[in-house]
Design a protein around this motif. Structure first.
Motif, PDB file in Angstrom:
ATOM      1  N   VAL A   1      12.433  -4.252  -5.511  1.00 26.45           N
ATOM      2  CA  VAL A   1      12.346  -2.918  -4.904  1.00 26.45           C
ATOM      3  C   VAL A   1      10.886  -2.503  -5.039  1.00 26.45           C
ATOM      4  CG1 VAL A   1      13.078  -0.513  -5.110  1.00 26.45           C
ATOM      5  CG2 VAL A   1      14.744  -2.355  -5.409  1.00 26.45           C
ATOM      6  N   ALA A   2      10.194  -2.416  -3.912  1.00 24.39           N
ATOM      7  CA  ALA A   2       8.734  -2.278  -3.955  1.00 24.39           C
ATOM      8  C   ALA A   2       8.304  -0.909  -4.464  1.00 24.39           C
ATOM      9  CB  ALA A   2       8.151  -2.520  -2.566  1.00 24.39           C
ATOM     10  N   THR A   3       7.206  -0.908  -5.189  1.00 20.76           N
ATOM     11  CA  THR A   3       6.518   0.298  -5.642  1.00 20.76           C
ATOM     12  C   THR A   3       5.118   0.239  -5.042  1.00 20.76           C
ATOM     13  OG1 THR A   3       7.747   0.219  -7.717  1.00 20.76           O
ATOM     14  CG2 THR A   3       5.722   1.494  -7.736  1.00 20.76           C
ATOM     15  N   ASP A   4       4.563   1.404  -4.699  1.00 22.79           N
ATOM     16  CA  ASP A   4       3.198   1.429  -4.160  1.00 22.79           C
ATOM     17  C   ASP A   4       2.256   0.666  -5.098  1.00 22.79           C
ATOM     18  OD1 ASP A   4       4.501   3.237  -2.500  1.00 22.79           O
ATOM     19  OD2 ASP A   4       2.758   4.555  -2.332  1.00 22.79           O
ATOM     20  N   LEU A   5       1.373  -0.104  -4.524  1.00 15.88           N
ATOM     21  CA  LEU A   5       0.321  -0.881  -5.191  1.00 15.88           C
ATOM     22  C   LEU A   5       0.838  -2.128  -5.918  1.00 15.88           C
ATOM     23  CD1 LEU A   5      -1.899   2.075  -6.484  1.00 15.88           C
ATOM     24  CD2 LEU A   5      -1.987   0.885  -4.285  1.00 15.88           C
ATOM     25  N   ASP A   6       2.124  -2.445  -5.728  1.00 14.04           N
ATOM     26  CA  ASP A   6       2.636  -3.728  -6.236  1.00 14.04           C
ATOM     27  C   ASP A   6       1.870  -4.874  -5.591  1.00 14.04           C
ATOM     28  OD1 ASP A   6       4.646  -2.927  -7.907  1.00 14.04           O
ATOM     29  OD2 ASP A   6       6.305  -3.352  -6.524  1.00 14.04           O
TER      30      ASP A   6
ATOM     31  N   LEU B   1       0.829  -1.214   0.000  1.00 15.67           N
ATOM     32  CA  LEU B   1       0.000   0.000   0.000  1.00 15.67           C
ATOM     33  C   LEU B   1       0.854   1.250   0.000  1.00 15.67           C
ATOM     34  CD1 LEU B   1      -2.771  -1.019   2.581  1.00 15.67           C
ATOM     35  CD2 LEU B   1      -2.820  -1.233   0.093  1.00 15.67           C
ATOM     36  N   GLY B   2       2.046   1.179   0.580  1.00 15.38           N
ATOM     37  CA  GLY B   2       2.896   2.360   0.637  1.00 15.38           C
ATOM     38  C   GLY B   2       4.326   1.974   0.936  1.00 15.38           C
ATOM     39  N   THR B   3       5.278   2.788   0.452  1.00 13.84           N
ATOM     40  CA  THR B   3       6.695   2.429   0.564  1.00 13.84           C
ATOM     41  C   THR B   3       7.557   3.565   1.116  1.00 13.84           C
ATOM     42  OG1 THR B   3       7.019   3.119  -1.730  1.00 13.84           O
ATOM     43  CG2 THR B   3       6.591   0.778  -1.361  1.00 13.84           C
ATOM     44  N   ALA B   4       6.922   4.641   1.612  1.00 16.22           N
ATOM     45  CA  ALA B   4       7.704   5.771   2.123  1.00 16.22           C
ATOM     46  C   ALA B   4       8.060   5.544   3.579  1.00 16.22           C
ATOM     47  CB  ALA B   4       6.905   7.059   1.989  1.00 16.22           C
ATOM     48  N   SER B   5       9.162   6.157   4.023  1.00 19.82           N
ATOM     49  CA  SER B   5       9.474   6.142   5.454  1.00 19.82           C
ATOM     50  C   SER B   5       8.882   7.397   6.084  1.00 19.82           C
ATOM     51  CB  SER B   5      10.976   5.982   5.677  1.00 19.82           C
ATOM     52  OG  SER B   5      11.696   6.987   5.011  1.00 19.82           O
ATOM     53  N   GLN B   6       9.717   8.223   6.703  1.00 20.26           N
ATOM     54  CA  GLN B   6       9.226   9.358   7.483  1.00 20.26           C
ATOM     55  C   GLN B   6       8.281  10.291   6.717  1.00 20.26           C
ATOM     56  OE1 GLN B   6      12.592  11.478   8.941  1.00 20.26           O
ATOM     57  NE2 GLN B   6      12.082  11.043  11.060  1.00 20.26           N
ATOM     58  N   VAL B   7       8.649  10.590   5.482  1.00 21.66           N
ATOM     59  CA  VAL B   7       7.906  11.597   4.718  1.00 21.66           C
ATOM     60  C   VAL B   7       7.361  10.975   3.430  1.00 21.66           C
ATOM     61  CG1 VAL B   7       8.062  13.841   3.561  1.00 21.66           C
ATOM     62  CG2 VAL B   7       9.406  13.407   5.628  1.00 21.66           C
TER      63      VAL B   7
ATOM     64  N   SER C   1      -8.423   1.586  -1.373  1.00 24.24           N
ATOM     65  CA  SER C   1      -9.245   1.834  -2.562  1.00 24.24           C
ATOM     66  C   SER C   1      -8.402   1.762  -3.826  1.00 24.24           C
ATOM     67  CB  SER C   1      -9.896   3.225  -2.498  1.00 24.24           C
ATOM     68  OG  SER C   1     -10.656   3.333  -1.337  1.00 24.24           O
ATOM     69  N   HIS C   2      -7.219   2.412  -3.791  1.00 25.91           N
ATOM     70  CA  HIS C   2      -6.349   2.378  -4.978  1.00 25.91           C
ATOM     71  C   HIS C   2      -5.943   0.939  -5.317  1.00 25.91           C
ATOM     72  CE1 HIS C   2      -6.016   6.588  -5.723  1.00 25.91           C
ATOM     73  NE2 HIS C   2      -5.491   6.869  -4.551  1.00 25.91           N
ATOM     74  N   ALA C   3      -5.790   0.108  -4.292  1.00 26.70           N
ATOM     75  CA  ALA C   3      -5.364  -1.284  -4.525  1.00 26.70           C
ATOM     76  C   ALA C   3      -6.539  -2.188  -4.885  1.00 26.70           C
ATOM     77  CB  ALA C   3      -4.663  -1.815  -3.272  1.00 26.70           C
ATOM     78  N   GLY C   4      -7.760  -1.644  -4.834  1.00 31.59           N
ATOM     79  CA  GLY C   4      -8.933  -2.472  -5.140  1.00 31.59           C
ATOM     80  C   GLY C   4      -9.217  -3.495  -4.053  1.00 31.59           C
TER      81      GLY C   4
END
Ligand SMILES: [Zn+2]
Ligand SMILES: [Zn+2]
Length: 306
Positions: free
Chosen positions: A293-298, A9-15, A47-50
């Protein structure tokens, strides 16, 4: 869709960045759904991931930093809004209890189903049976008390059709034999090992904010799918060590040395707009490793059984 897969769903750390939401990972495992570290924006990422929030039966939080838990209120309240009737358990380290309790009651709403809070020891490994899947925790080394998570499917048996055929074992008795280990057929004993072979269970580990440590390595040991933080690159190794994080090279090395079959790198610092460096560094550190290397919604499948 595979029966066992990770939805990122998400791959960011602090920001969070324009292309990376805060953390959030769903493990779909047959009928069970586990949500790991719901950061801000998790409800919308569903929602974005269905994916429906109703797919989630357990939430596992590694520690109380906001990028790993600020999405919890939205998920809990969405469950109530959707009038879900199925219970949910939130697992988290003891030291995060105050934070989790505050998030649980962040705004007023009426639950429609029980939400159980389960604090685990910050330092001593724990185990709980989720019904067909064992959830373990182990301490990590970060600025804040943190635990990593691992799920293990118990070892089972794989039936051998040719042996079943040879023995003429009726279909109706096969379930009994697998469950009981032995049955009588026309007066003689048939044992499970006569018609089946051991089938190793599958596993997944979730290792977030941490230095390289024993806990991280025990969770990663021979796991099928390892999700591991790779906040920095080696040029920031000293900073990573100081603040309790890993570089892409360290994460890949942990995966390779622990025998993980597929390694998913995530939790990237906002200082890296593109992640080619993470892939290059991981490949250099562990050339044979199956690394993503993960991308959001992979959507990343758990590798097929050994
Ligand atoms: Zn973090
Ligand atoms: Zn943290």
């Amino acid at each position: 869709m595979s029966g066992r897969e990770l939805v990122v769903l998400g791959t960011a750390s602090q920001v969070p960045t324009r292309s990376r939401n805060h953390n959030g990972y769903v493990l779909l495992w047959d009928g069970l759904g586990l949500l790991f570290d719901p950061g801000e924006g998790t409800q919308r990422q569903f929602s974005h991931a269905g994916l429906a929030v109703s797919r989630i039966d357990h939430v596992c939080v590694t520690h109380a930093h906001g990028d790993h838990c600020l999405g919890l209120p939205g998920v809990l309240q969405r469950r109530a809004l959707d009038e879900l009737q199925t219970p949910l358990t939130v697992h988290f380290p003891q030291a995060a209890t105050d934070t989790i309790v505050r998030l649980r009651h962040a705004t007023p709403f009426e639950d429609t189903a029980p939400v159980k809070l389960r604090a685990v020891d910050d330092l001593v490994p724990t185990t709980v049976d989720l019904g067909g899947l064992v959830l373990r925790s182990a301490a990590l080394e970060h600025g804040e008390p943190a635990v990593g998570w691992r799920v293990d499917e118990p070892d089972g048996w794989r039936m051998l059709p040719e042996r079943l055929e040879e023995l003429g074992l009726p279909r109706a008795l096969r379930g009994d034999l697998m469950r009981d280990g032995e049955i009588k057929l026309d007066g003689r004993a048939v044992r499970r090992e006569d018609v089946a072979e051991p089938r190793p269970g599958q596993s997944m580990a979730f290792v977030m904010d941490t230095r390289d440590c024993d806990g991280a390595r025990s969770l990663a040991h021979e796991v099928d799918l390892l999700v591991i933080e790779a906040t920095f690159l080696e040029d920031q190794r000293a900073l990573a060590e100081q603040v309790g994080h890993l570089t892409a090279a360290q994460a890949a090395r942990i995966g390779a040395e622990c025998g993980a079959r597929r390694v998913v790198l995530t939790h990237f610092s906002q200082r890296y707009p593109d992640l080619r460096g993470h892939l290059d560094e991981a490949r250099t550190a562990a050339p044979e490793l199956d690394v993503v290397v993960a991308t959001d919604l992979d959507r990343i499948p758990v590798p097929p059984r050994r």
